[in-house]
Motif scaffolding. Structure first.
Motif, PDB file in Angstrom:
ATOM      1  N   THR A 199       0.831  -1.204   0.000  1.00  0.00           N
ATOM      2  CA  THR A 199       0.000   0.000   0.000  1.00  0.00           C
ATOM      3  C   THR A 199       0.863   1.252   0.000  1.00  0.00           C
ATOM      4  OG1 THR A 199      -1.829  -1.100   1.138  1.00  0.00           O
ATOM      5  CG2 THR A 199      -1.735   1.294   1.295  1.00  0.00           C
ATOM      6  N   MET A 203       1.167   4.147  -2.918  1.00  0.00           N
ATOM      7  CA  MET A 203       0.971   5.571  -2.636  1.00  0.00           C
ATOM      8  C   MET A 203       2.169   6.400  -3.100  1.00  0.00           C
ATOM      9  SD  MET A 203      -0.864   5.173   1.096  1.00  0.00           S
ATOM     10  CE  MET A 203      -1.220   6.893   1.394  1.00  0.00           C
ATOM     11  N   GLU A 378      -5.987   1.350  -6.701  1.00  0.00           N
ATOM     12  CA  GLU A 378      -6.103   0.158  -5.858  1.00  0.00           C
ATOM     13  C   GLU A 378      -7.390  -0.572  -6.206  1.00  0.00           C
ATOM     14  OE1 GLU A 378      -3.901   0.620  -1.716  1.00  0.00           O
ATOM     15  OE2 GLU A 378      -5.638   1.942  -1.844  1.00  0.00           O
ATOM     16  N   THR A 398     -10.370   2.251  -6.573  1.00  0.00           N
ATOM     17  CA  THR A 398     -10.052   3.674  -6.405  1.00  0.00           C
ATOM     18  C   THR A 398      -9.224   4.103  -7.615  1.00  0.00           C
ATOM     19  OG1 THR A 398      -7.990   3.278  -5.178  1.00  0.00           O
ATOM     20  CG2 THR A 398     -10.024   3.463  -3.889  1.00  0.00           C
ATOM     21  N   ASN A 434     -13.815   6.179  -3.038  1.00  0.00           N
ATOM     22  CA  ASN A 434     -12.730   7.121  -2.751  1.00  0.00           C
ATOM     23  C   ASN A 434     -11.578   6.439  -2.029  1.00  0.00           C
ATOM     24  OD1 ASN A 434     -14.046   9.353  -3.892  1.00  0.00           O
ATOM     25  ND2 ASN A 434     -15.188   9.733  -2.000  1.00  0.00           N
ATOM     26  N   ASN A 435     -11.929   5.465  -1.162  1.00  0.00           N
ATOM     27  CA  ASN A 435     -10.914   4.710  -0.418  1.00  0.00           C
ATOM     28  C   ASN A 435     -11.402   3.289  -0.219  1.00  0.00           C
ATOM     29  OD1 ASN A 435      -8.866   6.834   0.533  1.00  0.00           O
ATOM     30  ND2 ASN A 435     -10.806   7.738   1.192  1.00  0.00           N
ATOM     31  N   LEU A 436     -10.465   2.358  -0.126  1.00  0.00           N
ATOM     32  CA  LEU A 436     -10.794   0.983   0.212  1.00  0.00           C
ATOM     33  C   LEU A 436     -10.545   0.748   1.698  1.00  0.00           C
ATOM     34  CD1 LEU A 436      -9.211  -1.020  -2.758  1.00  0.00           C
ATOM     35  CD2 LEU A 436     -11.572  -0.261  -2.495  1.00  0.00           C
ATOM     36  N   LYS A 438      -8.900  -0.760   4.644  1.00  0.00           N
ATOM     37  CA  LYS A 438      -7.636  -1.477   4.823  1.00  0.00           C
ATOM     38  C   LYS A 438      -7.280  -1.507   6.293  1.00  0.00           C
ATOM     39  CE  LYS A 438      -5.115   1.087   2.005  1.00  0.00           C
ATOM     40  NZ  LYS A 438      -5.990   1.915   1.186  1.00  0.00           N
ATOM     41  N   ILE A 444      -6.054  -5.022   2.327  1.00  0.00           N
ATOM     42  CA  ILE A 444      -7.422  -4.700   1.951  1.00  0.00           C
ATOM     43  C   ILE A 444      -8.363  -5.664   2.676  1.00  0.00           C
ATOM     44  CG2 ILE A 444      -9.081  -4.665   0.042  1.00  0.00           C
ATOM     45  CD1 ILE A 444      -6.725  -3.841  -1.772  1.00  0.00           C
ATOM     46  N   GLU A 465      -7.951   1.147   9.021  1.00  0.00           N
ATOM     47  CA  GLU A 465      -7.027   2.273   8.907  1.00  0.00           C
ATOM     48  C   GLU A 465      -7.708   3.590   9.230  1.00  0.00           C
ATOM     49  OE1 GLU A 465      -3.591   3.472   5.743  1.00  0.00           O
ATOM     50  OE2 GLU A 465      -5.565   3.042   4.934  1.00  0.00           O
ATOM     51  N   ASP A 466      -8.873   3.825   8.680  1.00  0.00           N
ATOM     52  CA  ASP A 466      -9.607   5.068   8.929  1.00  0.00           C
ATOM     53  C   ASP A 466     -11.082   4.747   9.144  1.00  0.00           C
ATOM     54  OD1 ASP A 466      -7.622   7.203   8.656  1.00  0.00           O
ATOM     55  OD2 ASP A 466      -7.440   6.497   6.596  1.00  0.00           O
TER      56      ASP A 466
END
Length: 466
Positions: A199, A203, A378, A398, A434-436, A438, A444, A465-466
């Motif tokens: 990841t 990035m 991703e 994404t 927008n995001n996966l 993870k 993932i 992660e978020d």
């Protein structure tokens, strides 16, 4: 605890006293902390004054002492770390341990989402030393940087134990990911061996080649990857960018150390996990523990008894025993195949493998092809129930900067996979995100994607992660 000097003082000091240690990720919130401290029956907690508010002390009957790094009034269970350090003795009588004595307890989530405590013993350090030499290729004069935090097994096995056991200089850097900061860290400290995650590499790819050219990264001589399968495109990027192949390594919390890897001495087959480290017996087996021939997808299994093998699932002997199948194999839960040269190829988690129109499809193979498409940053792939085909393949994607989601783009992506892989492997559905979801180690979370898609409970999200 964050990645601070105090964390490493406490971790190594507690081990020298004979305690079992259990690092917790600094971003855990109250529920995740409570679950892990309650299950482990931890008696001592070390944290900072800032993180203390997340600890539900009244719900933790086994917790007797809370050592706080920061401002704290010493009363009840609370102990002031800095105050006690001022009067601490400079002498320590080390508790000598047997090889099978408990060392470290790491919590990890399985496919059910429920975190479980994986216990490793001091014997694991034999494998930490050997893999530091033959896989990381660490030498006395190396400056080594493992980007994983110590709340995860990589951040202890290869962020603490392995580099210091072989005498390498170990770079430790906290904070969130930033391409500029990461490149600056490599330049500032002259990093020679770098261990990170796919990841992060993706990035960095997204940050562009222009940014990288602002920094002197010529000290790098060896780059490795961990945490999730390494897409071939990332390996090719590493060769173009650093003139170095990125070496994938496969292992998991339960194995305690690297088990299958790409060594500096071997030919790289992009997309392959590599081969077992010396002394490890690995195979692709069926559910009865019988070996399968090359190119047959099955259970990735390791012969029981390697030095860093987990010794228990904390408070759950039945769960521990469920990992082992006939003929003394540890069933990893990963699906893979082996080629005629003995290289292993990851296909997905066993419970992630997609059966579509009678064909078995590994999600990682599809994801790897998807990220080769110029617009795709991703991708996460799952199977969705279908009345005709059993399951159909759905991809969550994404996009790279500069691309816009559209029906036409979906068709182009589907055609790309169909022509580059196979018609049955092309996703019949594509959803742009927008995001996966993870884990903080970069994996993932396909189970979360599947839960969202099927409107099912997501289970434990403490590692999200978020």
């Amino acid at each position: 605890m964050p990645r601070s000097p105090e964390f490493y003082f406490v971790l190594l000091g507690a081990i020298k006293l004979g305690a079992k240690v259990g690092p917790l990720f600094e971003a855990f919130m109250e529920g995740a902390i409570r679950d892990r401290l309650k299950d482990s029956q931890a008696r001592v907690l070390v944290t900072t004054s800032e993180l203390l508010r997340r600890v539900p002390i009244k719900e933790l009957p086994y917790l007797k002492h809370v050592i706080v790094v920061g401002d704290i009034k010493e009363e009840g269970p609370f102990i002031d770390f800095y105050k006690r350090m001022e009067t601490a003795s400079k002498d320590l009588e080390i508790q000598w341990m047997a090889r099978e004595d408990g060392l470290i307890l790491h919590y990890t989530s399985d496919s059910t989402g429920k975190p479980k405590g994986v216990l490793h013993v001091h014997n694991a350090m034999i494998q930490h030393v050997q893999t530091a030499k033959c896989v990381l290729d660490l030498r006395d004069d190396d400056v080594y940087w493992c980007t994983a935090g110590p709340g995860w097994v990589t951040g202890t096995s290869y962020g603490v134990f392995a580099p210091w056991l072989v005498g390498a200089t170990n770079v430790i850097r906290g904070g969130r990911f930033s391409p500029e900061d990461w490149y600056q860290t490599i330049e500032n400290y002259g990093v020679t061996v770098w261990y990170s995650a796919p990841t992060a590499f993706r990035m960095l790819i997204g940050a562009g080649a222009g940014l990288m050219k602002k920094f002197n990264l010529n000290t790098l001589r060896h780059i490795l990857s961990v945490g999730e399968p390494l897409n071939p495109e990332v390996i090719f990027w590493g060769k173009r960018t650093f003139d170095l192949y990125i070496h994938d390594t496969w292992w998991m919390t339960e194995t305690g150390a690297q088990v299958i890897s790409n060594y500096p001495s071997m030919e790289i087959k992009p997309g392959s996990m590599g081969k077992p480290i010396p002394g490890i017996e690995a195979a692709i087996v069926d559910d009865n523990g019988e070996g399968l021939p090359p190119y047959h997808m099955g259970n990735l299994a390791i012969k029981k008894g390697w030095p860093s093998m987990m010794r228990a699932i904390w408070n759950n002997q039945e769960k521990y025993e469920s990992y082992f199948i006939p003929n003394d194999w540890y069933a990893s839960g990963d699906s893979a195949y082996m080629d005629e040269d003995g290289y292993f190829w990851f296909q997905g988690r066993v419970d992630d493998v997609i059966m579509t129109a009678g064909e078995r499809v590994g999600p990682f193979e599809v994801e790897s092809k998807l990220v080769e498409f110029p617009a795709v940053a991703e991708a996460g792939v799952i199977g969705v129930p279908d009345p005709v085909r059993g399951e159909i393949i759905k991809a969550f994607i994404t996009l790279r900067q500069g691309y816009t989601a559209s029906e036409q783009l979906k068709k182009e992506i589907q055609l790309f996979v169909k022509q580059g892989l196979a018609a049955h492997a092309a996703p019949r559905e594509i959803e742009f995100l927008n995001n996966l979801p993870k884990t903080r180690s970069g994996k993932i979370m396909r189970r979360v994607l599947k839960a969202w898609e099927l409107k099912l409970p997501t289970g434990d999200l403490s590692t999200l992660e978020d």
